[in-house]
Write a protein that holds these residues in place. Structure first.
Motif, PDB file in Angstrom:
ATOM      1  N   ALA A  18       0.835  -1.204   0.000  1.00  0.00           N
ATOM      2  CA  ALA A  18       0.000   0.000   0.000  1.00  0.00           C
ATOM      3  C   ALA A  18       0.866   1.249   0.000  1.00  0.00           C
ATOM      4  CB  ALA A  18      -0.931  -0.010   1.217  1.00  0.00           C
ATOM      5  N   LYS A  19       1.902   1.255   0.813  1.00  0.00           N
ATOM      6  CA  LYS A  19       2.803   2.411   0.879  1.00  0.00           C
ATOM      7  C   LYS A  19       3.484   2.639  -0.467  1.00  0.00           C
ATOM      8  CE  LYS A  19       6.946   4.202   3.203  1.00  0.00           C
ATOM      9  NZ  LYS A  19       6.431   5.576   3.420  1.00  0.00           N
ATOM     10  N   HIS A  61      -3.560   5.210   6.956  1.00  0.00           N
ATOM     11  CA  HIS A  61      -4.885   4.660   6.671  1.00  0.00           C
ATOM     12  C   HIS A  61      -5.950   5.609   7.224  1.00  0.00           C
ATOM     13  CE1 HIS A  61      -2.321   1.137   6.273  1.00  0.00           C
ATOM     14  NE2 HIS A  61      -3.314   0.479   5.709  1.00  0.00           N
ATOM     15  N   ILE A  62      -6.902   5.988   6.389  1.00  0.00           N
ATOM     16  CA  ILE A  62      -8.007   6.815   6.874  1.00  0.00           C
ATOM     17  C   ILE A  62      -8.778   6.030   7.929  1.00  0.00           C
ATOM     18  CG2 ILE A  62     -10.094   8.080   6.232  1.00  0.00           C
ATOM     19  CD1 ILE A  62      -8.861   8.329   3.404  1.00  0.00           C
ATOM     20  N   ASN A 109      -8.700  -5.487   2.745  1.00  0.00           N
ATOM     21  CA  ASN A 109      -9.331  -4.353   2.071  1.00  0.00           C
ATOM     22  C   ASN A 109      -8.966  -3.024   2.712  1.00  0.00           C
ATOM     23  OD1 ASN A 109     -10.521  -5.667  -0.010  1.00  0.00           O
ATOM     24  ND2 ASN A 109     -12.621  -5.390   0.662  1.00  0.00           N
ATOM     25  N   LEU A 110      -8.523  -3.052   3.955  1.00  0.00           N
ATOM     26  CA  LEU A 110      -8.101  -1.821   4.609  1.00  0.00           C
ATOM     27  C   LEU A 110      -6.938  -1.164   3.877  1.00  0.00           C
ATOM     28  CD1 LEU A 110      -8.256  -2.974   8.327  1.00  0.00           C
ATOM     29  CD2 LEU A 110      -9.581  -1.111   7.343  1.00  0.00           C
ATOM     30  N   PHE A 127      -3.322  13.703  12.050  1.00  0.00           N
ATOM     31  CA  PHE A 127      -4.493  13.048  11.461  1.00  0.00           C
ATOM     32  C   PHE A 127      -4.945  11.871  12.312  1.00  0.00           C
ATOM     33  CE2 PHE A 127      -6.466  10.018   8.489  1.00  0.00           C
ATOM     34  CZ  PHE A 127      -7.432  10.825   7.900  1.00  0.00           C
ATOM     35  N   ASP A 128      -3.993  11.083  12.758  1.00  0.00           N
ATOM     36  CA  ASP A 128      -4.293   9.876  13.534  1.00  0.00           C
ATOM     37  C   ASP A 128      -4.877  10.203  14.906  1.00  0.00           C
ATOM     38  OD1 ASP A 128      -4.108   7.391  12.425  1.00  0.00           O
ATOM     39  OD2 ASP A 128      -2.326   6.789  13.532  1.00  0.00           O
ATOM     40  N   THR A 129      -4.483  11.330  15.478  1.00  0.00           N
ATOM     41  CA  THR A 129      -4.956  11.693  16.813  1.00  0.00           C
ATOM     42  C   THR A 129      -6.114  12.682  16.761  1.00  0.00           C
ATOM     43  OG1 THR A 129      -3.239  13.407  16.932  1.00  0.00           O
ATOM     44  CG2 THR A 129      -2.726  11.256  17.911  1.00  0.00           C
TER      45      THR A 129
END
Length: 241
Positions: A18-19, A61-62, A109-110, A127-129
């Motif tokens: 993915a990266k 990842h969103i 799928n993630l 974003f993550d926090t």
């Protein structure tokens, strides 16, 4: 280079793939700042900047890749942010997204590119926090206003608006539905004080030396265990990738 492009995957099956695919899609740059990735520059995949600036990018990842590993209050949740996803139980679009991302074997799928952002590590943390999120600009596809948590000053490196662009049309951009749900969750969390509660628990984890005998530390213990599990699982993925 053509052989490398043929190896890219529209729907990667793991974090590493993915990266790699997202980096190519995003022209080896942070999607928010546009600053090129240091490793990509070192490999001559993208030119250096005149001022020598660089980003250490991460695959963000969103809907995070720990979602499939922890269950809280009967719902699947990101281990390192267990309270973040509770509002999604009330958000209709989240049900379809949860099914969509969790339908593949072992949650692969993630890792689909529709769920992936290439972000500088500082921006990834925000974003993550839940201190930063994307609000869609009406009438402008893949264009977002970048919103920050209340009372947070805007860092100089975060613009007010960003346009997502795929530099390889076969590699899809993030699905607009995913940032929409993430943004709704952030807004609800900040309105309800959940984000402050998360910050408080983080501080308690650092400060707490002995758990209280009366159970008063239960939230901290639960959060710490789930967070630790997410870190371990993420480390295993990095090693296997």
């Amino acid at each position: 280079m053509e052989e490398c492009r043929q190896d890219l995957q529209r729907t990667p099956r793991n974090h590493t793939n993915a990266k790699a695919s997202a980096l190519v899609r995003d022209n080896y740059r942070c999607m928010v700042t546009g600053v090129p990735d240091l490793d990509a520059m070192s490999l001559n995949l993208t030119p250096s900047t005149p001022d020598g600036n660089f980003a250490v990018t991460q695959c963000s990842h969103i809907f995070p890749d720990a979602l499939g590993n922890v269950e809280i209050d009967g719902s699947t949740a990101k281990a390192s942010s267990p309270f973040t996803w509770k509002p999604l139980q009330e958000y209709e679009a989240a049900t379809d997204i949860s099914t969509e991302l969790g339908s593949a074997s072992q949650g692969a799928n993630l890792h689909r590119l529709e769920n992936i952002l290439t972000l500088d590590m500082k921006i990834h943390h925000l974003f993550d926090t839940m201190k930063m999120w994307f609000e869609a600009v009406e009438g402008q596809p893949n264009c977002y206003n970048i919103e920050l948590a209340p009372n947070m000053a805007r860092p100089f490196f975060i613009p007010r608006r960003v346009q997502f662009l795929s530099h390889h049309p076969e590699l899809p951009l993030p699905s607009p539905r995913y940032p929409e749900v993430h943004a709704a969750c952030c807004r609800i969390a900040h309105m309800s004080g959940a984000a402050d509660y998360l910050d408080l628990i983080y501080r308690h984890m650092d400060e707490l030396k002995v758990l209280a005998n009366n159970g008063a530390s239960a939230d901290v213990l639960s959060f710490a265990l789930h967070r630790r599990l997410a870190v371990v699982e993420h480390g295993k993925r990095q090693e296997s990738g």
